[in-house]
Scaffold this motif. Structure first.
Motif, PDB file in Angstrom:
ATOM      1  N   GLY A 190     -14.095   7.551 -12.623  1.00  0.00           N
ATOM      2  CA  GLY A 190     -13.604   6.715 -11.806  1.00  0.00           C
ATOM      3  C   GLY A 190     -12.813   5.302 -12.219  1.00  0.00           C
ATOM      4  N   LYS A 191     -11.793   5.167 -11.587  1.00  0.00           N
ATOM      5  CA  LYS A 191     -11.143   3.962 -11.648  1.00  0.00           C
ATOM      6  C   LYS A 191     -11.050   3.246 -10.453  1.00  0.00           C
ATOM      7  CE  LYS A 191      -8.690   5.418 -15.684  1.00  0.00           C
ATOM      8  NZ  LYS A 191      -9.516   4.558 -16.892  1.00  0.00           N
ATOM      9  N   VAL A 192     -11.327   1.823 -10.147  1.00  0.00           N
ATOM     10  CA  VAL A 192     -10.954   1.289  -9.083  1.00  0.00           C
ATOM     11  C   VAL A 192     -10.096   0.064  -9.464  1.00  0.00           C
ATOM     12  CG1 VAL A 192     -12.189  -0.347  -7.366  1.00  0.00           C
ATOM     13  CG2 VAL A 192     -13.394   1.665  -8.256  1.00  0.00           C
ATOM     14  N   VAL A 193      -9.148  -0.371  -8.431  1.00  0.00           N
ATOM     15  CA  VAL A 193      -8.452  -1.218  -8.497  1.00  0.00           C
ATOM     16  C   VAL A 193      -8.338  -2.047  -7.207  1.00  0.00           C
ATOM     17  CG1 VAL A 193      -5.870  -2.240  -9.088  1.00  0.00           C
ATOM     18  CG2 VAL A 193      -6.814  -0.189 -10.132  1.00  0.00           C
ATOM     19  N   ASN A 194      -8.945  -3.326  -7.218  1.00  0.00           N
ATOM     20  CA  ASN A 194      -9.028  -4.159  -6.322  1.00  0.00           C
ATOM     21  C   ASN A 194      -7.891  -5.133  -5.953  1.00  0.00           C
ATOM     22  OD1 ASN A 194     -11.641  -3.032  -5.610  1.00  0.00           O
ATOM     23  ND2 ASN A 194     -12.577  -4.276  -6.730  1.00  0.00           N
ATOM     24  N   ILE A 195      -7.066  -5.255  -5.015  1.00  0.00           N
ATOM     25  CA  ILE A 195      -6.007  -6.057  -4.826  1.00  0.00           C
ATOM     26  C   ILE A 195      -6.582  -7.560  -4.331  1.00  0.00           C
ATOM     27  CG2 ILE A 195      -3.859  -6.620  -3.657  1.00  0.00           C
ATOM     28  CD1 ILE A 195      -3.932  -4.115  -5.478  1.00  0.00           C
TER      29      ILE A 195
ATOM     30  N   GLY B 232       0.908  -1.290  -0.201  1.00  0.00           N
ATOM     31  CA  GLY B 232      -0.105   0.075  -0.032  1.00  0.00           C
ATOM     32  C   GLY B 232       0.946   1.231   0.000  1.00  0.00           C
ATOM     33  N   ARG B 233       1.857   1.344   0.623  1.00  0.00           N
ATOM     34  CA  ARG B 233       2.950   2.470   0.876  1.00  0.00           C
ATOM     35  C   ARG B 233       3.475   2.610  -0.497  1.00  0.00           C
ATOM     36  NH1 ARG B 233       6.989   2.885   5.808  1.00  0.00           N
ATOM     37  NH2 ARG B 233       5.222   3.867   6.735  1.00  0.00           N
ATOM     38  N   GLU B 234       3.995   1.576  -1.200  1.00  0.00           N
ATOM     39  CA  GLU B 234       4.699   1.574  -2.370  1.00  0.00           C
ATOM     40  C   GLU B 234       3.760   2.020  -3.515  1.00  0.00           C
ATOM     41  OE1 GLU B 234       7.977   1.461  -4.464  1.00  0.00           O
ATOM     42  OE2 GLU B 234       7.917   0.978  -2.343  1.00  0.00           O
ATOM     43  N   ILE B 235       2.324   1.644  -3.651  1.00  0.00           N
ATOM     44  CA  ILE B 235       1.320   2.145  -4.460  1.00  0.00           C
ATOM     45  C   ILE B 235       1.141   3.627  -4.123  1.00  0.00           C
ATOM     46  CG2 ILE B 235      -1.133   2.121  -5.056  1.00  0.00           C
ATOM     47  CD1 ILE B 235      -0.808  -0.962  -4.411  1.00  0.00           C
ATOM     48  N   ALA B 236       1.164   4.186  -2.956  1.00  0.00           N
ATOM     49  CA  ALA B 236       0.899   5.486  -2.765  1.00  0.00           C
ATOM     50  C   ALA B 236       2.147   6.190  -3.202  1.00  0.00           C
ATOM     51  CB  ALA B 236       0.657   5.684  -1.107  1.00  0.00           C
ATOM     52  N   GLN B 237       3.249   5.995  -2.851  1.00  0.00           N
ATOM     53  CA  GLN B 237       4.452   6.494  -3.649  1.00  0.00           C
ATOM     54  C   GLN B 237       4.518   6.642  -4.717  1.00  0.00           C
ATOM     55  OE1 GLN B 237       7.655   6.220   0.073  1.00  0.00           O
ATOM     56  NE2 GLN B 237       7.228   4.363  -1.203  1.00  0.00           N
ATOM     57  N   LYS B 238       4.201   5.581  -5.669  1.00  0.00           N
ATOM     58  CA  LYS B 238       4.189   5.299  -6.936  1.00  0.00           C
ATOM     59  C   LYS B 238       3.064   6.488  -7.660  1.00  0.00           C
ATOM     60  CE  LYS B 238       5.528   3.726 -10.915  1.00  0.00           C
ATOM     61  NZ  LYS B 238       6.727   3.573 -11.618  1.00  0.00           N
ATOM     62  N   LEU B 239       1.839   6.391  -7.020  1.00  0.00           N
ATOM     63  CA  LEU B 239       0.982   7.172  -7.894  1.00  0.00           C
ATOM     64  C   LEU B 239       1.294   8.965  -7.424  1.00  0.00           C
ATOM     65  CD1 LEU B 239      -2.396   5.190  -6.973  1.00  0.00           C
ATOM     66  CD2 LEU B 239      -1.016   5.350  -9.343  1.00  0.00           C
ATOM     67  N   ALA B 240       1.892   8.696  -6.229  1.00  0.00           N
ATOM     68  CA  ALA B 240       2.321  10.381  -5.949  1.00  0.00           C
ATOM     69  C   ALA B 240       3.343  10.812  -7.122  1.00  0.00           C
ATOM     70  CB  ALA B 240       2.738  10.448  -4.603  1.00  0.00           C
ATOM     71  N   HIS B 241       4.034  10.200  -7.145  1.00  0.00           N
ATOM     72  CA  HIS B 241       5.281  10.272  -8.343  1.00  0.00           C
ATOM     73  C   HIS B 241       4.708  10.595  -9.753  1.00  0.00           C
ATOM     74  CE1 HIS B 241       9.090  10.372 -10.084  1.00  0.00           C
ATOM     75  NE2 HIS B 241       8.785   9.344 -11.237  1.00  0.00           N
ATOM     76  N   LYS B 242       3.504   9.887  -9.924  1.00  0.00           N
ATOM     77  CA  LYS B 242       2.611   9.977 -11.211  1.00  0.00           C
ATOM     78  C   LYS B 242       2.010  11.390 -11.243  1.00  0.00           C
ATOM     79  CE  LYS B 242       3.939   6.072 -13.538  1.00  0.00           C
ATOM     80  NZ  LYS B 242       4.509   6.195 -15.018  1.00  0.00           N
ATOM     81  N   GLY B 243       2.012  12.091  -9.972  1.00  0.00           N
ATOM     82  CA  GLY B 243       1.105  13.486  -9.910  1.00  0.00           C
ATOM     83  C   GLY B 243      -0.128  13.284  -9.402  1.00  0.00           C
ATOM     84  N   PHE B 244      -0.629  12.136  -8.961  1.00  0.00           N
ATOM     85  CA  PHE B 244      -2.036  12.123  -8.160  1.00  0.00           C
ATOM     86  C   PHE B 244      -1.538  12.665  -6.562  1.00  0.00           C
ATOM     87  CE2 PHE B 244      -2.348   8.544 -11.056  1.00  0.00           C
ATOM     88  CZ  PHE B 244      -3.519   8.596 -11.357  1.00  0.00           C
ATOM     89  N   ALA B 245      -2.750  13.235  -6.330  1.00  0.00           N
ATOM     90  CA  ALA B 245      -2.885  13.687  -4.869  1.00  0.00           C
ATOM     91  C   ALA B 245      -3.432  12.466  -4.308  1.00  0.00           C
ATOM     92  CB  ALA B 245      -3.720  14.715  -4.498  1.00  0.00           C
TER      93      ALA B 245
ATOM     94  N   GLU C 279      -4.279   5.230 -19.597  1.00  0.00           N
ATOM     95  CA  GLU C 279      -3.852   4.251 -20.749  1.00  0.00           C
ATOM     96  C   GLU C 279      -4.640   2.946 -20.599  1.00  0.00           C
ATOM     97  OE1 GLU C 279       0.373   4.004 -19.714  1.00  0.00           O
ATOM     98  OE2 GLU C 279       0.936   6.002 -20.792  1.00  0.00           O
ATOM     99  N   ALA C 280      -5.391   2.733 -19.357  1.00  0.00           N
ATOM    100  CA  ALA C 280      -6.234   1.476 -19.283  1.00  0.00           C
ATOM    101  C   ALA C 280      -7.807   1.910 -19.475  1.00  0.00           C
ATOM    102  CB  ALA C 280      -5.817   0.895 -17.911  1.00  0.00           C
ATOM    103  N   GLU C 281      -7.997   2.694 -20.398  1.00  0.00           N
ATOM    104  CA  GLU C 281      -9.359   3.375 -20.411  1.00  0.00           C
ATOM    105  C   GLU C 281     -10.094   2.480 -20.817  1.00  0.00           C
ATOM    106  OE1 GLU C 281     -11.938   6.313 -19.752  1.00  0.00           O
ATOM    107  OE2 GLU C 281      -9.905   6.469 -19.573  1.00  0.00           O
ATOM    108  N   TYR C 282      -9.689   1.398 -21.667  1.00  0.00           N
ATOM    109  CA  TYR C 282     -10.546   0.359 -22.456  1.00  0.00           C
ATOM    110  C   TYR C 282     -10.465  -0.989 -21.481  1.00  0.00           C
ATOM    111  CZ  TYR C 282     -13.216  -1.664 -26.257  1.00  0.00           C
ATOM    112  OH  TYR C 282     -14.190  -2.234 -27.093  1.00  0.00           O
ATOM    113  N   ILE C 283      -9.815  -0.988 -20.454  1.00  0.00           N
ATOM    114  CA  ILE C 283      -9.898  -2.181 -19.741  1.00  0.00           C
ATOM    115  C   ILE C 283     -10.772  -2.335 -18.574  1.00  0.00           C
ATOM    116  CG2 ILE C 283      -8.116  -3.848 -18.631  1.00  0.00           C
ATOM    117  CD1 ILE C 283      -5.933  -2.557 -20.140  1.00  0.00           C
ATOM    118  N   THR C 284     -11.538  -3.240 -18.608  1.00  0.00           N
ATOM    119  CA  THR C 284     -12.292  -3.409 -17.266  1.00  0.00           C
ATOM    120  C   THR C 284     -12.816  -4.895 -17.082  1.00  0.00           C
ATOM    121  OG1 THR C 284     -14.234  -2.450 -16.005  1.00  0.00           O
ATOM    122  CG2 THR C 284     -14.715  -3.004 -18.374  1.00  0.00           C
TER     123      THR C 284
ATOM    124  N   VAL D 154      -0.605  -1.473 -10.584  1.00  0.00           N
ATOM    125  CA  VAL D 154      -1.737  -0.697 -10.240  1.00  0.00           C
ATOM    126  C   VAL D 154      -1.681   0.572 -10.788  1.00  0.00           C
ATOM    127  CG1 VAL D 154      -2.625   0.714  -8.036  1.00  0.00           C
ATOM    128  CG2 VAL D 154      -1.941  -1.832  -7.901  1.00  0.00           C
ATOM    129  N   ALA D 155      -0.390   1.012 -10.884  1.00  0.00           N
ATOM    130  CA  ALA D 155      -0.258   2.472 -11.599  1.00  0.00           C
ATOM    131  C   ALA D 155      -0.730   2.419 -12.884  1.00  0.00           C
ATOM    132  CB  ALA D 155       1.115   2.915 -11.612  1.00  0.00           C
TER     133      ALA D 155
END
Length: 248
Positions: free
Chosen positions: A132-137, A16-29, A230-235, A223-224
């Motif tokens: 919205g996008k949801v990623v379930n682990i 979870g921490r790694e995901i948070a840091q990765k998405l923050a690096h990608k510009g997410f709040a 880029e994953a707009e057509y994947i669900t 997750v990122a």
């Protein structure tokens, strides 16, 4: 608020921490939620060090009221939630016939009901916002089973089925819902549950074609991608990140 906002459960340590840091690096709040607020605060500090924006929020995913309060706090801070990452999880490895009903309940509440609670609370906000996008682990144990993890495997199998059904229901709202199924990963939780068999890590490394456990960054990278446009057509998909341990 021009940045996309990601609400991440169990983001106080490990994957979870790694995901948070990765998405923050990608510009997410980032809304860093965890049942242990001190861990969440540490993640926020690490994000601040890389110039990211984050807030820590106490959240016990097993309790719907706690989830609702956490979401309210997040919306008060950032005004919206664009991405939900259901990462919070827990397990206790032991033979099923030696396991206790109280353990079953905890495993199911954290790993399955926790994701149901967050989706129930956040999806209406995503519908209202038109994005919205949801990623379930999930886990590969939910696809192929895992000795010593019967109830955990059942919970993660439920996550996979839950993901597919929500993806169908939310498609008309243009909300993408997918799941990541990690294999064994080198995390604090793995080290804790590995006490059941001291040789379990060695045996798994030998069985994995890439000859190593997953690192939290391996999961975060996947997750990122699913959280990106880029994953707009994947669900409705389940992506295994397991070094080839299971090929399904």
């Amino acid at each position: 608020m021009t940045k996309k906002v990601a609400f991440i459960t169990g983001a106080g340590r490990g994957i979870g921490r790694e995901i948070a840091q990765k998405l923050a690096h990608k510009g997410f709040a980032i809304v860093v939620t965890d049942v242990h607020l001190e861990n969440a605060n540490e993640t926020v500090s690490r994000i601040a060090e890389i110039g990211g924006e984050a807030v820590s929020v106490l959240c016990d995913v097993t309790k719907l009221e706690s989830v609702e309060n956490a979401v309210q706090n997040a919306v008060e801070k950032f005004g919206k939630i664009d991405v939900l990452i259901n990462n919070a999880g827990w397990d206790k490895i032991e033979p099923f016939l030696k396991s206790d009903p109280s353990t079953w309940e905890l495993i199911l509440n954290i790993n399955l009901m926790g994701q149901i609670h967050t989706c129930k609370t956040i999806l209406p906000l995503m519908i209202e916002n038109g994005y919205g996008k949801v990623v379930n682990i999930a886990s590969d144990s939910g696809r192929v089973g895992s000795s010593g993890e019967a109830v955990y495997s059942a919970a993660k199998g439920g996550v996979i089925a839950f993901t597919k059904t929500l993806a169908r229901e939310m498609a008309r709202h243009k909300i993408n819902i997918n799941s990541i199924a990690p294999g064994p990963a080198d995390t604090p939780l793995f080290k804790e549950i590995g006490e059941y068999n001291e040789g379990i890590a060695t045996a798994l490394v030998k069985a994995i074609p890439f000859r190593r456990l997953a690192q939290p960054s391996d999961i975060a990278n996947a997750v990122a991608f699913l959280a990106s446009d880029e994953a707009e057509y994947i669900t409705g998909q389940t992506l295994s990140v397991n070094g080839g341990l299971a090929m399904v």
